[in-house]
Design an enzyme around this catalytic site. Structure first.
Site, PDB file in Angstrom:
ATOM      1  CE  LYS A  57     101.039 -42.683   8.974  1.00 14.88           C
ATOM      2  NZ  LYS A  57     101.789 -42.090   7.976  1.00 14.88           N
ATOM      3  CE1 TYR A 272     109.089 -45.553   7.007  1.00 17.99           C
ATOM      4  CE2 TYR A 272     110.568 -45.242   8.812  1.00 17.99           C
ATOM      5  CZ  TYR A 272     109.561 -44.848   8.280  1.00 17.99           C
ATOM      6  OH  TYR A 272     108.849 -43.844   8.713  1.00 17.99           O
ATOM      7  CE1 TYR A 298     105.456 -44.309   5.457  1.00 15.98           C
ATOM      8  CE2 TYR A 298     106.340 -42.174   6.055  1.00 15.98           C
ATOM      9  CZ  TYR A 298     105.991 -43.211   6.183  1.00 15.98           C
ATOM     10  OH  TYR A 298     106.365 -43.652   7.512  1.00 15.98           O
TER      11      TYR A 298
HETATM   12  C1  LIG Z   1     102.550 -42.893   7.357  1.00 18.82           C
HETATM   13  C2  LIG Z   1     102.455 -42.481   5.833  1.00 18.82           C
HETATM   14  C3  LIG Z   1     102.193 -43.196   4.787  1.00 18.82           C
HETATM   15  C4  LIG Z   1     102.050 -44.640   4.765  1.00 18.82           C
HETATM   16  O1  LIG Z   1     100.542 -45.046   5.393  1.00 18.82           O
HETATM   17  P1  LIG Z   1     100.540 -46.453   6.283  1.00 18.82           P
HETATM   18  O2  LIG Z   1      99.255 -46.393   6.748  1.00 18.82           O
HETATM   19  O3  LIG Z   1     101.584 -46.271   7.361  1.00 18.82           O
HETATM   20  O4  LIG Z   1     100.785 -47.501   5.360  1.00 18.82           O
HETATM   21  C5  LIG Z   1     102.349 -42.645   3.482  1.00 18.82           C
HETATM   22  N1  LIG Z   1     102.697 -41.343   3.416  1.00 18.82           N
HETATM   23  C6  LIG Z   1     102.901 -40.516   4.402  1.00 18.82           C
HETATM   24  C7  LIG Z   1     103.266 -39.190   4.073  1.00 18.82           C
HETATM   25  C8  LIG Z   1     103.070 -41.227   5.637  1.00 18.82           C
HETATM   26  O5  LIG Z   1     103.322 -40.245   6.595  1.00 18.82           O
END
Ligand SMILES: *Cc1c(COP(=O)(O)O)cnc(C)c1O
Length: 354
Positions: A57, A272, A298
């Site tokens: 992010k 999710y 993730y």
């Molecule tokens: C948000 C996030 C993702 C996914 O990214 P997106 O752009 O939302 O698809 C992957 N890994 C982590 C640790 C995240 O916080």
């Protein structure tokens, strides 16, 4: 105009120290034995950034907060789930840049209790000084954020809205820039990656990479994702939509269709933020073999997807694959009971006598 020139025209606040390293995961390769099939596994360490615990992010926030600064904003409003990595990093980046930060957190994941509601990212949001609006189930977080935006405006503030994982077209530019970074590193290392593997949550990461690869004239299906949030068809269409809008921002005439997006829905499980056995195994493998941490929402699911692809023979002997480690480590603390179980004892290893 080149991708690099197009990106340099976009407002940006620097939050990273420079390119993140690419490292080979030799100990995981050893652990996979014959099922490795001669594949070389590399990690791009997007978990390795100094601000706020790091993670994908921050790349988006470079462009989002560039946009906010250009608009004269004094406050950032971000929305997300309770254990959102995006809101945690927005709070950290706002602290660094001297902006006020308000977070609108909603219960997107069916979990509760102290571990989930007070630890991990929630703890850090508070330490970074954000004002937290913790919504009960059933309240629309986007509408709440819009009302707060209006209240701030009436009080003489200029707020900037950063919603849904920072996956606006502007936010996704962070990963168009990352595509360029990977290509430069790939040339320097003289490694032609067969695939670049990422998690797909709110889709901005994959969309930005795909937009970047298209702008560079390269094959976008080299970017393979594992969806951790939306069912396959909707994750693909969101990715296409954001990528096309990003290409427009970059002044490119190119556009993508769903055939240009390589995405698997096999690791989503019950949805999710809901753990799967393969995720738990992947996190444990990475931690115990490499001493590196993946998150449970993730990275753990995406790495489980990569391991499944390797053992299913997706790659040829000698292929190199690049897994992007996207961070999110604080949320491990919100999932302790999934790793330890109710009565977990650490494994007893006899001490070695010299
Ligand atoms: C948000 C996030 C993702 C996914 O990214 P997106 O752009 O939302 O698809 C992957 N890994 C982590 C640790 C995240 O916080």
């Amino acid at each position: 105009m080149s991708l690099s020139q197009a990106l340099s025209l976009m407002p940006r606040r620097a939050l990273l120290e420079g390119p993140t390293p690419i490292q080979r995961l030799c100990r995981i390769e050893d652990a996979l034995g014959s099922s490795l099939n001669g594949v070389r596994i590399y990690a791009k360490r997007d978990d390795l950034m100094s601000l706020g615990g790091g993670g994908n992010k921050l790349r988006k926030l470079e462009f989002l907060l560039g946009d906010a600064t250009a608009a004269g904003a004094d406050t950032v409003i971000a929305t997300g789930g309770r254990q959102s990595n995006f809101t945690r990093l927005t709070a950290a980046a706002a602290a660094r840049l001297g902006l006020a930060c308000e977070l609108v957190l909603a219960p997107f994941v069916p979990r509760e209790g102290d571990e989930y509601d007070r630890n991990g990212n929630v703890l850090l949001d508070d330490l970074f000084g954000a004002r937290i609006h913790s919504l009960p189930a059933g309240v629309n977080s986007t509408r709440f954020a819009e009302e707060r935006f209006e209240e701030l405006r009436l009080a003489g503030h200029i707020a900037y809205m950063a919603t849904f994982g920072g996956s606006s077209p502007v936010g996704s530019l962070g990963y168009a820039a990352c595509a360029l970074e990977i290509q430069t590193q790939s040339n320097d290392l003289d490694i032609d990656f067969a695939e670049i593997v990422v998690p797909n949550g709110s889709s901005g990461t994959q969309a930005g990479l795909v937009a970047g690869y298209r702008a560079l004239g390269l094959d976008t299906t080299r970017v393979r994702s594992h969806s951790v949030l939306a069912p396959t068809a909707s994750a693909v269409s969101t990715t296409v939509e954001i990528a096309n809008a990003a290409l427009t921002l970059l002044g490119s005439e190119a556009s993508l269709s769903s055939n240009d997006v390589n995405l698997s829905g096999d690791q989503l499980g019950q949805g999710y933020g809901v753990p799967t056995p393969a995720m738990v195994e992947a996190v444990r493998l990475m931690a115990s073999r490499e001493g590196l941490l993946l998150d449970p929402v993730y990275g753990g699911k995406a790495f489980a997807g990569l391991l499944a692809d390797i053992s299913a023979g997706r790659y040829a002997a000698g292929d190199a694959v690049l897994f992007i480690m996207t961070g999110g480590i604080p949320s491990l603390y919100a999932y302790a009971s999934d790793f330890l179980g109710a009565n977990h004892q650490p494994p007893s290893k006899p001490f070695l006598t010299p």
